[in-house]
Design an enzyme around this catalytic site. Structure first.
Site, PDB file in Angstrom:
ATOM      1  CG  ASP A   8      -1.775   1.179   1.350  1.00 12.68           C
ATOM      2  OD1 ASP A   8      -2.398   1.549   0.342  1.00 12.68           O
ATOM      3  OD2 ASP A   8      -1.832   1.771   2.444  1.00 12.68           O
ATOM      4  CG  ASP A  10      -1.618   7.565   0.326  1.00 13.14           C
ATOM      5  OD1 ASP A  10      -0.568   7.486  -0.345  1.00 13.14           O
ATOM      6  OD2 ASP A  10      -2.638   8.162  -0.063  1.00 13.14           O
TER       7      ASP A  10
END
Length: 375
Positions: A8, A10
């Site tokens: 991922d 953020d």
């Protein structure tokens, strides 16, 4: 095959701001420990793919240009440190859209699911939200949730890198034929111990020498057609053990690869009686083993036996066992022995092999010990 860490963006690679949008350069902050962790994983053979949900990217509330600049800077920072991402997969939908491409959905993963060169057993997903763990579950890979104030989690980057890059090297092999049924469990990093049952007590004793002196955990259960003779049981045990070693080694990154006798050791024999390789004595007997986990099986044996068998093990099957071990493990082994007592000679062969294995199996970082890029 190549393992991949899906990551991922953020909250995982870069800190997530209160408004959950990194749309300005001043919002860009790397997560603590991410660069050394990714370097360790890179050196262990992992590739990296970013998989990120960017709510409404390209809409008036989140213009594409606001995203592109900080994202390009982030990628440039990682690249400057030797970290390159194989792909950046972005879902632009809103949560209410319920799009199959939005994590935890795996709609963005179609090309990867069709790629037969990916090592899914070693691949993993790293994120900061429970949806990242659901994404990992949908891919049937391991998931790690980073510890954050917003969403909880149990992991930091250092722990993730250690778990993936320094994973125990274990294998279980079941070999079943009309002649034998053999199960081998091996842990190359486990405490040295052995549980061996082959129906041949002397052969059991020799296999125990491998576990003890190679410094590995080894369990072997072999049931064979001993009412015919010992050949199938000894041969197939060598094949199953070799296959287990090969599987446990994986891509062989970080291993010593070679097993030999360092010249500074005091017990190395010099002069006319010297033998190349890991040399050890057993009373009047001297055995030498030198090996290479090259992936090219080859076995050379120098030695003779006077007795037809030692205990319940035919001496003609001693070199045959080592040849079977080499064939299945992809090992190149040169083994030599001379002496007067055949019991000592057989046992010294197994011990010399084990000590050479100890050296070759040791890990020294994560670099592949080959200029060819594969072993």
């Amino acid at each position: 095959m190549t393992p991949i860490v899906f990551i991922d963006r953020d909250g995982t690679l870069i800190e997530e701001p209160p408004d959950f949008q990194i749309d300005a350069y001043e919002k860009l902050r790397l997560v603590n420990g991410v660069i050394p962790a990714l370097l360790k994983l890179r050196d262990a053979g992992y590739h990296f793919v970013i998989v990120t949900n960017q709510d409404g990217l390209g809409s008036p509330t989140y213009p594409q240009a606001s995203f592109d600049g900080p994202n390009a800077l982030m990628l440039q920072i990682f690249s400057s440190q030797g970290i390159v991402f194989r792909d950046v997969l972005i879902d632009r939908s809103w949560p209410a859209d319920n799009a199959p491409t939005r994590k935890p959905g795996i709609g963005l993963m179609v090309a990867y699911l069709q790629d037969r060169d990916i090592d899914w057993a070693r691949s993993a997903m790293v994120g900061d939200r429970p949806t990242d763990l659901q994404f990992a579950e949908n891919l049937n890979i391991r998931g790690f949730q980073l510890r954050t104030p917003q969403f909880g989690g149990d992991w930091d980057w250092d722990g993730i890198a250690h778990t993936l890059a320094d994973a125990p090297r274990r294998a279980v092999v079941q070999r079943h034929t009309k002649e034998t049924n053999i199960r081998v469990e091996i842990d190359l990093d486990g405490a040295p111990q052995a549980r061996i049952t082959t129906g041949l007590p002397f052969f059991n004793h020799m296999l125990e020498q491998i576990a003890k002196h190679a410094g590995i955990s080894l369990q072997i259960s072999a049931v064979g057609d001993l009412h015919i003779d010992e050949h199938h049981t000894i041969e197939d045990t060598g094949l199953a053990l070799g296959q287990a070693v090969r599987q446990a080694l994986g891509d062989k990154r970080g291993i010593g690869r070679y097993g030999f006798d360092p010249p500074q050791l005091p017990w190395q024999v010099s002069g006319a009686a010297a033998h190349g390789g890991f040399t050890l004595p057993m009373d009047e007997t001297q055995a030498s083993a030198v090996l290479d986990f090259s992936g090219r099986p080859y076995f050379v044996f120098e030695g003779t036996f006077v007795r037809e068998r030692v205990g319940d093990m035919p001496t003609e099957l001693v070199p045959h066992f080592f040849r079977s071990l080499c064939d299945a493990s992809g090992m190149n082994l040169h083994l030599s022995v001379h002496g007067d007592n055949d019991h000592h000679k057989v046992e010294a062969c197994f011990k010399a092999l084990a000590r050479a294995l100890r050296q070759a199996l040791q890990r020294h970082g994560h670099v592949l010990p080959s200029t060819k890029g594969a072993l």
